[in-house]
Enzyme design. Structure first.
Site, short mmCIF file in Angstrom:
data_model
loop_
_atom_site.label_atom_id
_atom_site.label_comp_id
_atom_site.label_asym_id
_atom_site.label_seq_id
_atom_site.Cartn_x
_atom_site.Cartn_y
_atom_site.Cartn_z
N GLY A 1 39.25 -9.53 -50.29
CA GLY A 1 38.20 -9.11 -51.21
C GLY A 1 38.41 -7.70 -51.69
CB CYS B 1 28.70 -2.03 -38.54
SG CYS B 1 26.95 -2.30 -38.33
CE LYS C 1 27.26 3.39 -37.77
NZ LYS C 1 27.21 3.18 -36.32
C1 UGA Z 1 29.40 -6.42 -38.42
C2 UGA Z 1 29.95 -7.37 -37.34
O1 UGA Z 1 30.40 -8.59 -37.94
C3 UGA Z 1 28.89 -7.69 -36.29
O2 UGA Z 1 29.46 -8.47 -35.24
C4 UGA Z 1 28.37 -6.35 -35.69
O3 UGA Z 1 27.34 -6.59 -34.75
C5 UGA Z 1 27.82 -5.49 -36.82
O4 UGA Z 1 28.88 -5.24 -37.78
C6 UGA Z 1 27.34 -4.19 -36.20
O5 UGA Z 1 28.15 -3.50 -35.57
O6 UGA Z 1 26.13 -3.94 -36.21
P1 UGA Z 1 27.88 -6.73 -40.61
O7 UGA Z 1 28.13 -5.28 -40.86
O8 UGA Z 1 26.50 -7.28 -40.74
O9 UGA Z 1 28.36 -7.12 -39.11
O10 UGA Z 1 28.78 -7.52 -41.65
P2 UGA Z 1 30.02 -8.53 -41.63
O11 UGA Z 1 29.56 -9.88 -41.92
O12 UGA Z 1 30.86 -8.33 -40.44
O13 UGA Z 1 30.82 -7.98 -42.91
C7 UGA Z 1 31.29 -6.63 -42.96
C8 UGA Z 1 32.06 -6.40 -44.24
O14 UGA Z 1 33.31 -7.09 -44.22
C9 UGA Z 1 31.36 -6.90 -45.51
O15 UGA Z 1 31.54 -5.94 -46.54
C10 UGA Z 1 32.04 -8.20 -45.83
O16 UGA Z 1 31.99 -8.54 -47.19
C11 UGA Z 1 33.47 -7.89 -45.40
N1 UGA Z 1 34.27 -9.07 -45.03
C12 UGA Z 1 33.92 -9.85 -43.99
C13 UGA Z 1 35.42 -9.35 -45.76
O17 UGA Z 1 35.77 -8.62 -46.72
N2 UGA Z 1 36.18 -10.43 -45.41
C14 UGA Z 1 35.86 -11.23 -44.35
O18 UGA Z 1 36.60 -12.20 -44.09
C15 UGA Z 1 34.69 -10.95 -43.64
#
Ligand code: UGA
Length: 469
Positions: free
Chosen positions: A276, A283, A286
């Site tokens: 992407g 999270c 940071k």
């Molecule tokens: C993340 C972790 O997934 C959680 O396990 C953790 O508890 C949390 O951080 C935290 O430390 O509080 P979150 O920040 O809600 O959760 O979001 P994610 O779903 O992990 O996505 C993070 C970013 O990665 C987003 O910008 C998403 O679009 C991107 N992403 C995710 C990708 O670009 N590709 C992927 O395959 C997955």
């Protein structure tokens, strides 16, 4: 049946509020403390303040009964044995986690301790934080045997936070005393012993009575590292697939096929291999920086993490170049932007790559008309409306007269657009998709020039190139 336990949760942000409501859902009595009086009043009145599935129902069910909201941490400390600390740990200028809120809470708890208490770190903190909390409490005159400090990291994702809390892959309890680990085990017993999943009104998810979540007991320091290492590893997976997607573009291969081929190896797994515009949110950026900084402070070379960050920053620049390559020049171009949140299903725009990109396009002299199903109110504070920047009520309105449409957030709504209507309202039928929501061939069939991530550019025959997928 597990015994209900009196729990205090300090902080009513994403982690604190979800934890408070879910502990109540598991049968415990909770006091949720926040020093922001307006937030407390809003929560008492039934406003969740954040967009999160199941949260409004849980708040309605438990507010002012099993969950009480207040600003008085002293009272909460005196009435509860388990005190979860879920306050913010923002990034400081050097990349370290700023632990001043955690320290302030620890001192305040120390001043009100009136018997044995377990203070539990729920915020994401660097390894050694438990020792500092312990030291701060002792410095405030509390005897060493009157409290324990435990690390119980949270792995919930925004958007699916309640399900993730109640149906976790694992529960990690880092405790250096048996008394403390026994209390934490009792708190999570409704999940680990499967009782919760027997209830007919349980929030559905992947755990069940037959398959309850495993409980992992570790040292406090190991638990602290587990949290940082988990987030850093997931960020690494994303940067890895983004780097592979760049290679696919150069080689005319298809990253979706490559990701599928890699992910079918059970040692790698298919999740978090979606290419992407880079990871964002409160999270990953940071936590990767904080983990790198902790390693540095401890004399450990973890420059791999710097590469993860570098790829992530470059991914946004590459997207801008992609748009430029489709439109030739950017100044004065009208762009429809779909998505401002850092990912779908949330209104959170913290460290959102979409917001960064909008700022970059504005800097290039483009005019932006943006639409997001949930994040526009928050975005307006960051990107105030102006001649260059405006907001639309839906996809078609944003796309009207646009030179190109950019998909920046993976909302389901954007994967199901009315393509015929879109083609009619746009000035040119050009879609540049930063989330790979469409099949390139489908877009060509619908008359669009379609550029995505790590896949060959798709252009209708009447334009120049042909498509090879
Ligand atoms: C993340 C972790 O997934 C959680 O396990 C953790 O508890 C949390 O951080 C935290 O430390 O509080 P979150 O920040 O809600 O959760 O979001 P994610 O779903 O992990 O996505 C993070 C970013 O990665 C987003 O910008 C998403 O679009 C991107 N992403 C995710 C990708 O670009 N590709 C992927 O395959 C997955």
């Amino acid at each position: 049946m597990s015994e209900p336990i009196q729990i205090a949760v300090v902080g009513s942000g994403y982690v604190g509020l979800v934890a408070a409501m879910c502990f109540a859902e598991m049968g415990h009595s909770v006091i949720c403390v926040d020093n922001d009086e307006r937030k407390v009043a809003a929560l008492q009145g039934g406003d969740t303040l954040i967009h999160e599935n199941h949260l409004p129902q849980l708040l309605e069910r438990y507010r002012n009964t099993k969950v009480r909201f207040m600003t008085d941490l002293g009272e909460a400390t005196r009435s509860c044995q388990a005190i979860f600390v879920a306050v913010g740990t923002p990034q400081s200028e050097t990349g370290d986690a700023d632990l001043s809120y955690v320290e302030a809470v620890a001192s305040e708890i120390a001043r009100s301790i009136n018997g044995y208490k377990v203070i539990i770190e729920k915020s994401t903190v660097p390894v050694y934080t438990n020792e500092w909390i312990r030291r701060v409490i002792e410095r405030n005159g509390v005897a060493r045997d009157a409290f324990d400090v435990v690390s119980n990291p949270e792995f919930l994702r925004e958007g699916t936070a309640v399900e993730d809390f109640l149906h976790p892959d694992r529960i990690v309890i880092g405790a250096d005393s048996e008394r403390a680990s026994a209390l934490l085990s009792a708190i999570y017993a409704p999940l680990t012993e499967g009782e919760y999943y027997r209830r007919s009104d349980a929030i559905p998810g992947c755990c069940s009575t037959l398959k309850p979540p495993p409980l992992l007991l570790t040292s406090t320091k190991s638990a602290e590292i587990i949290k940082h290492a988990s987030n850093a590893f997931l960020a690494l997976k994303i940067s890895f697939i983004n780097a592979v997607s760049n290679l696919c573009e150069a080689a005319d291969a298809n990253v979706e096929q490559v990701a599928q081929g890699i992910g079918l190896d059970s040692r790698i797994g298919p999740k978090f291999l979606r290419p992407g515009i880079g990871y964002g949110g409160s999270c990953f950026p940071k936590d990767v920086a904080a983990f790198r900084s902790v390693a540095e402070q401890m004399g450990v070379d973890f420059s791999l993490l710097s590469e993860v960050e570098k790829i992530n920053v470059n991914q946004k620049k590459r997207f801008l170049s992609k748009v430029r390559s489709a439109l030739w020049t950017l100044r004065g171009k009208r762009l429809a932007v779909l998505g401002l949140a850092f990912k779908g299903d949330t209104d959170d725009i913290r460290e959102s790559p979409a917001i960064d990109l909008v700022q970059m396009f504005l800097g290039e002299g483009c005019t932006i008309v943006a639409y997001d199903p949930a994040a526009m109110k928050r975005a307006e504070a960051e990107l105030p409306p102006s001649i260059q920047m405006s907001y639309a009520a839906g996809v078609a309105e944003a796309a009207k007269d646009a030179d190109a449409l950019l998909i920046l957030t993976d909302w389901q709504e954007f994967a199901n657009m009315d393509l015929e209507q879109l083609r009619e309202v746009m000035r040119y039928p050009i879609v540049i998709d930063g989330r790979n929501l469409y099949d390139p061939r489908h877009m060509i069939d619908n008359g669009f020039t379609y550029l995505s991530i790590g896949r060959p550019a798709a252009t209708p025959i009447r334009e120049t190139a042909t498509l090879v997928i």
